[in-house]
Design a protein around this motif. Sequence first.
Motif, short mmCIF file in Angstrom:
data_model
loop_
_atom_site.label_atom_id
_atom_site.label_comp_id
_atom_site.label_asym_id
_atom_site.label_seq_id
_atom_site.Cartn_x
_atom_site.Cartn_y
_atom_site.Cartn_z
N GLU A 90 0.83 -1.22 0.00
CA GLU A 90 0.00 0.00 0.00
C GLU A 90 0.86 1.27 0.00
N THR A 91 2.18 1.11 0.02
CA THR A 91 3.08 2.28 0.07
C THR A 91 3.99 2.27 -1.16
N ASP A 92 4.83 3.31 -1.30
CA ASP A 92 5.79 3.27 -2.41
C ASP A 92 7.22 3.15 -1.90
N HIS A 93 7.40 2.57 -0.73
CA HIS A 93 8.76 2.33 -0.24
C HIS A 93 9.48 1.38 -1.17
N SER A 94 10.74 1.75 -1.52
CA SER A 94 11.51 0.89 -2.43
C SER A 94 13.00 1.24 -2.32
N PRO A 95 13.90 0.41 -2.85
CA PRO A 95 13.63 -0.93 -3.35
C PRO A 95 13.35 -1.87 -2.18
N ILE A 96 12.44 -2.81 -2.42
CA ILE A 96 12.01 -3.70 -1.34
C ILE A 96 11.95 -5.14 -1.82
N ALA A 97 12.58 -6.01 -1.05
CA ALA A 97 12.58 -7.45 -1.36
C ALA A 97 11.64 -8.16 -0.39
N PHE A 98 10.66 -8.86 -0.94
CA PHE A 98 9.75 -9.65 -0.11
C PHE A 98 10.22 -11.10 -0.11
N LEU A 99 10.45 -11.60 1.07
CA LEU A 99 10.86 -12.99 1.22
C LEU A 99 9.75 -13.70 1.98
N THR A 100 9.03 -14.57 1.30
CA THR A 100 7.86 -15.19 1.94
C THR A 100 7.51 -16.53 1.33
N ARG A 101 6.84 -17.34 2.13
CA ARG A 101 6.12 -18.49 1.58
C ARG A 101 4.75 -17.94 1.18
N THR A 102 4.33 -18.15 -0.05
CA THR A 102 3.04 -17.61 -0.51
C THR A 102 1.93 -18.58 -0.09
N LYS A 103 1.45 -18.39 1.13
CA LYS A 103 0.53 -19.36 1.73
C LYS A 103 -0.93 -19.10 1.40
N CYS A 104 -1.22 -18.00 0.71
CA CYS A 104 -2.62 -17.78 0.31
C CYS A 104 -2.67 -17.14 -1.06
N GLU A 105 -3.79 -17.34 -1.73
CA GLU A 105 -3.90 -16.89 -3.12
C GLU A 105 -3.98 -15.38 -3.29
N PRO A 106 -4.72 -14.67 -2.43
CA PRO A 106 -4.73 -13.21 -2.61
C PRO A 106 -3.30 -12.63 -2.59
N VAL A 107 -2.46 -13.11 -1.69
CA VAL A 107 -1.09 -12.60 -1.63
C VAL A 107 -0.31 -13.01 -2.88
N SER A 108 -0.40 -14.28 -3.25
CA SER A 108 0.40 -14.71 -4.40
C SER A 108 -0.04 -13.99 -5.67
N LYS A 109 -1.36 -13.83 -5.82
CA LYS A 109 -1.87 -13.16 -7.03
C LYS A 109 -1.44 -11.70 -7.09
N THR A 110 -1.66 -10.97 -5.99
CA THR A 110 -1.34 -9.53 -6.03
C THR A 110 0.16 -9.31 -6.12
N MET A 111 0.93 -10.23 -5.58
CA MET A 111 2.39 -10.10 -5.64
C MET A 111 2.93 -10.52 -7.00
N GLY A 112 2.13 -11.26 -7.74
CA GLY A 112 2.59 -11.77 -9.03
C GLY A 112 3.61 -12.87 -8.84
N ALA A 113 3.33 -13.76 -7.92
CA ALA A 113 4.25 -14.87 -7.64
C ALA A 113 3.42 -16.15 -7.54
N PRO A 114 4.02 -17.32 -7.77
CA PRO A 114 3.23 -18.55 -7.70
C PRO A 114 2.75 -18.83 -6.29
N TYR A 115 1.63 -19.56 -6.21
CA TYR A 115 1.00 -19.89 -4.93
C TYR A 115 1.73 -21.04 -4.25
N ASP A 116 1.86 -20.93 -2.95
CA ASP A 116 2.41 -21.99 -2.11
C ASP A 116 3.85 -22.36 -2.48
N LYS A 117 4.63 -21.31 -2.73
CA LYS A 117 6.05 -21.51 -3.07
C LYS A 117 6.92 -20.64 -2.17
#
Lengths: 286, 286
Positions: free
Chosen positions: B252-279
């Motif tokens: 929701e912000t424009d802070h950058s550059p920003i690296a997100f390190l996550t397990r994509t455990k739900c579809e809304p997050v994976s979809k909005t992030m543009g990353a595969p689900y459950d990876k």
Amino acid sequence: MEIHPECVPCLLKRCLFEARAVDEDKEREVVEEVLTMLDELFEEGAVSAEVATEVHKRVYDILGTSDPYLKMKEKSNENAEYLLKKSEDMLKNGSFRDFVLLSIVGNVLDFGYRDDIISADYLLEEFDNLMDEGLGYDDTDEIENLLEKAENVIFFTDNAGEIVFDTLLLKKIKGYDVHLTVVVKGEPILTDATIEDALKYDIDKIADELKTTGGYAVGVDFDKLSQEVKTKLEDADLIIAKGMANWESFSETDHSPIAFLTRTKCEPVSKTMGAPYDKNVAKLFK
Amino acid sequence: MEIHPECVPCLLKRCLFEARAVDEDKEREVVEEVLTMLDELFEEGAVSAEVATEVHKRVYDILGTSDPYLKMKEKSNENAEYLLKKSEDMLKNGSFRDFVLLSIVGNVLDFGYRDDIISADYLLEEFDNLMDEGLGYDDTDEIENLLEKAENVIFFTDNAGEIVFDTLLLKKIKGYDVHLTVVVKGEPILTDATIEDALKYDIDKIADELKTTGGYAVGVDFDKLSQEVKTKLEDADLIIAKGMANWESFSETDHSPIAFLTRTKCEPVSKTMGAPYDKNVAKLFK
């Protein structure tokens, strides 16, 4: 069965599943509406099946469909037919218990509320495991005893696909020389079998009578049953009810003796029924 | 991230999980209250992390606890310590990518909303599989390039247990000769690590500075950040944010550059992030 706290996310998940199946653009509207309804309907003493009936009815209206599960039910029938061929050999000389088990295993064809059961293919993948599990609660001897003495038996079906397996159990039941009435859903509701499914699998020929629940309802809305079915229910020497929604409905009444044949796919049902969770359950209430 | 329809059953499920962990008798009250809140708060444009913050705050109040996950977090730390011993050998000469992967795998220690992830033991069972999976989205080369040129790096942690694995990544990051600020949660929220966890694992000694988010929030409530942390965030040559809730807040912000390190455990997050689900996902936004 009284509505449990767990029923709330479960119902929401299922309505979302319906929206996704029919029109993804309506997901938000569906969730908004269901939240508003549940905020009002979720209260102590409310019956889970009645709340679910009201909620799904509204979702079907929003989605402009009378049957969001139609294609899935066709696939369930198709997969069950495939497995039936395999099972007919296996069950050539099957016992009453074997046919009960097969019919309960078919009860997993009920999707949209658990992350692991989302399509009819679940049955293809898990069929052998589910059969190997056997019965996690087993009143079949007592049920068979009642059948041997019974004159009138009434059988309430549950899901499409599952009904294909039920045909074998129904034939076995007819072997006990009883008058058999089978009751399917009066209108499409969730993944449940309707009169079309029953006719497709010749249940009108297997059973002595084929009836419906008389309307739209999760499980049974006893107010909608015809007088004829009500009388048969009163006169039955044995009631057999498939699936969780029939437990949710019949557990609010004193109809007996009644055998519930179900996969216990959720904890509120398994707890209130007094049966283990996520098992094949054949439980008799006298 | 905007709240998605899927967030609604998920949030309810998690609140129910909290009630069950603390006081089963309050399950019904919790669900009633959350339904009422969501009926009002679930609307287009609402930020998922903000809604979740408000809802969980109310549930913690109803349950009369400041930390329903305390015991689970201790178990997460314990399991992670056990696995760390195993991993230290494995990662003796590990690359930056290896430490990123380990740190992301630790991100599964976040439970209560998925049927398959309900305790810290999930990590024990799945650790080898998750490590073998590797990264399903891999911007580590680009992230490492930024690190090589960076002076100031700020790192937002996520879960307890996970933070044990983060220590190895933090040491690796310090090897790039940067000024490293680590930010943990200001108050207990969900399964997230707090200052106690950070001190337990010597993060005050590994990093140049250890700060907190300044208050109770799912992810980051930017209004609660101290001026000092705000300035560090503005001045950072690289922001590293662990876990889904940080995505929900920072997107929701424009802070950058920003690296997100996550397990994509739900579809809304994976979809909005543009990353595969459950990876295991390491994705950089410049």
